[in-house]
Design a protein around this motif. Structure first.
Motif, PDB file in Angstrom:
ATOM      1  N   GLU A 193      -9.456 -19.508   2.083  1.00 28.64           N
ATOM      2  CA  GLU A 193      -8.528 -19.296   0.965  1.00 28.64           C
ATOM      3  C   GLU A 193      -7.570 -18.142   1.236  1.00 28.64           C
ATOM      4  OE1 GLU A 193     -12.617 -17.722  -0.629  1.00 28.64           O
ATOM      5  OE2 GLU A 193     -11.888 -19.347   0.665  1.00 28.64           O
ATOM      6  N   TYR A 194      -7.966 -17.200   2.079  1.00 33.52           N
ATOM      7  CA  TYR A 194      -7.047 -16.117   2.427  1.00 33.52           C
ATOM      8  C   TYR A 194      -5.810 -16.665   3.127  1.00 33.52           C
ATOM      9  CZ  TYR A 194     -10.300 -12.346   1.242  1.00 33.52           C
ATOM     10  OH  TYR A 194     -11.121 -11.478   0.564  1.00 33.52           O
ATOM     11  N   LEU A 195      -5.991 -17.660   3.984  1.00 35.18           N
ATOM     12  CA  LEU A 195      -4.853 -18.234   4.706  1.00 35.18           C
ATOM     13  C   LEU A 195      -3.965 -19.067   3.795  1.00 35.18           C
ATOM     14  CD1 LEU A 195      -6.426 -19.304   8.124  1.00 35.18           C
ATOM     15  CD2 LEU A 195      -5.306 -17.156   7.507  1.00 35.18           C
ATOM     16  N   SER A 196      -4.583 -19.801   2.882  1.00 36.13           N
ATOM     17  CA  SER A 196      -3.794 -20.660   1.998  1.00 36.13           C
ATOM     18  C   SER A 196      -2.829 -19.846   1.133  1.00 36.13           C
ATOM     19  CB  SER A 196      -4.715 -21.509   1.115  1.00 36.13           C
ATOM     20  OG  SER A 196      -5.497 -20.700   0.256  1.00 36.13           O
ATOM     21  N   ARG A 197      -3.173 -18.600   0.855  1.00 31.93           N
ATOM     22  CA  ARG A 197      -2.330 -17.747   0.008  1.00 31.93           C
ATOM     23  C   ARG A 197      -1.103 -17.214   0.759  1.00 31.93           C
ATOM     24  NH1 ARG A 197      -7.345 -13.885  -1.689  1.00 31.93           N
ATOM     25  NH2 ARG A 197      -8.654 -15.444  -2.733  1.00 31.93           N
ATOM     26  N   ILE A 198      -1.164 -17.169   2.065  1.00 34.63           N
ATOM     27  CA  ILE A 198      -0.114 -16.475   2.827  1.00 34.63           C
ATOM     28  C   ILE A 198       0.649 -17.391   3.773  1.00 34.63           C
ATOM     29  CG2 ILE A 198      -1.287 -14.241   2.727  1.00 34.63           C
ATOM     30  CD1 ILE A 198      -2.255 -14.825   5.634  1.00 34.63           C
ATOM     31  N   THR A 199       0.321 -18.673   3.802  1.00 31.90           N
ATOM     32  CA  THR A 199       0.957 -19.592   4.738  1.00 31.90           C
ATOM     33  C   THR A 199       2.359 -19.962   4.286  1.00 31.90           C
ATOM     34  OG1 THR A 199      -1.174 -20.490   5.441  1.00 31.90           O
ATOM     35  CG2 THR A 199       0.762 -21.861   5.827  1.00 31.90           C
ATOM     36  N   THR A 200       3.300 -19.903   5.216  1.00 33.26           N
ATOM     37  CA  THR A 200       4.672 -20.330   4.933  1.00 33.26           C
ATOM     38  C   THR A 200       5.145 -21.235   6.078  1.00 33.26           C
ATOM     39  OG1 THR A 200       5.433 -18.255   5.961  1.00 33.26           O
ATOM     40  CG2 THR A 200       5.357 -18.324   3.556  1.00 33.26           C
TER      41      THR A 200
END
Length: 352
Positions: A158-165
């Motif tokens: 979930e940490y990655l899903s918040r910051i992925t662009t």
């Protein structure tokens, strides 16, 4: 110091305390690396599974590789450990869907080099990590930096899903290529980034220098750029100086400089350009980024090219490489973005 690091317990510690059955999703080199750490932490594995459409009687490490649906039918509750890299949307969506039903971890093991990225490791390098955090140009870069570090410690996707662009955001808002620039592609693979840069510049370009050491990838690069003017391709590795290196050719993008393999020519950026200007330099060289930077010192100091540098091959890359660039040219704006990928591959530094 490091108040942005909120995860203190590594996913390895968490898994060692787990009472539910632990199943590994995937097989191959990534799974073996994870199993090696499992042995160190005395983490027990109940079994292995793959996506239903990929199960074809495989076995791994003495276990029959089962279908995901079979495990779901037999287990009321279980923990999933992701053991491969996912870099396209449909697979990331599938993994996200699994994580909504079951506890899922994507443990961080370095692509190159040894050691584990833990909270303790971060404390050993606290001053460097803090310096990078304070040096980043924008608030979102700091959010990405913190998110990637917390993910790498905890394995929580979930940490990655918040910051992925999307990568398009980088070309449109950060690198902003135009049609008359000199672009240097280190680790050109099959020419995919060459195509992206030219497309982002409206189909125009000045000069391209593209280096790719893997012979099979190099043939694809040549086919991709065939018939295009002012594109110079090199079937060689990049290094801090012109030399010869041992190179291990692997599948796809994972070829790298190694202690074994076949000898290949290696060139430095400064040598190839021979005093000529570069406007954009991309470095995705499977753990040799430090050497690539050292081989481009004169170019970076003289021309301040826009830089695109991978930060995920070695444990220290995420703090060590930005500090190298900051020292070379304190005027650079340092930006970090993470494109769609699980684990935290495709986390890159952009210096403009």
């Amino acid at each position: 110091m490091l108040s942005f690091i909120t995860e203190k317990k590594s996913c390895w510690q968490t898994l060692s305390e787990e009472t539910r059955p632990v199943y590994v999703y995937g097989m191959g080199n990534g799974a073996q690396k994870i199993l090696d750490v499992f042995e160190e932490y005395k983490i027990k594995v109940k079994g292995f599974f793959a996506s239903d459409e990929f199960v074809r009687g495989h076995s791994f490490n003495g276990y029959k590789v089962r279908k995901y649906s079979e495990v779901c039918d037999e287990e009321d509750d279980f923990v999933i450990v992701l053991a491969f890299a996912a870099g396209y949307d449909s697979l990331i969506e599938k993994i996200t869907h699994m994580s909504e039903k079951h506890t899922l971890y994507a443990p961080d093991v370095p692509i190159e080099g040894g050691g584990l990225f833990t909270y303790e490791y971060c404390m050993e390098h606290a001053a460097e990590i803090e310096e990078v955090y304070e040096s980043l140009w924008d608030d979102f870069s700091r959010e990405v930096f913190a998110g990637v570090i917390n993910f790498r410690i905890s394995g929580k996707t979930e940490y990655l899903s918040r910051i992925t662009t999307p990568k398009s955001e980088v070309y449109e808002n950060i690198i902003k290529p135009v049609g008359d620039e000199t672009y240097v592609d280190l680790g050109a693979y099959n020419g995919d980034t060459v195509e992206e840069i030219i497309k982002a510049a409206g189909g125009k370009y000045g000069t391209v220098f593209a280096l790719e050491p893997d012979s099979r990838n190099y043939k694809k690069l040549v086919r991709t750029t065939e018939g295009m003017e002012n594109i110079y391709t090199f079937n060689c590795a990049v290094w801090s100086s012109d030399t010869e290196l041992m190179f291990a050719a692997k599948a796809g993008r994972q070829s790298s400089v190694s202690s074994s393999g076949k000898p290949v020519e290696a060139r430095s950026v400064d040598s190839i350009l021979d005093g000529k200007k570069a406007d954009i330099i991309k470095m995705d060289v499977e753990g040799a980024e430090e050497e690539a930077i050292n081989g481009a010192v004169n170019t970076i100091k003289a021309f301040s090219p826009k830089l695109m540098i991978s930060l995920y091959h070695r444990n220290r890359d995420i703090f060590y490489l930005p500090l190298m660039i900051k020292k070379l040219n304190p005027e650079y704006k340092l930006i970090i973005r993470h494109q769609p990928y699980i684990p935290a591959w495709e986390t890159n530094l952009y210096a403009i």
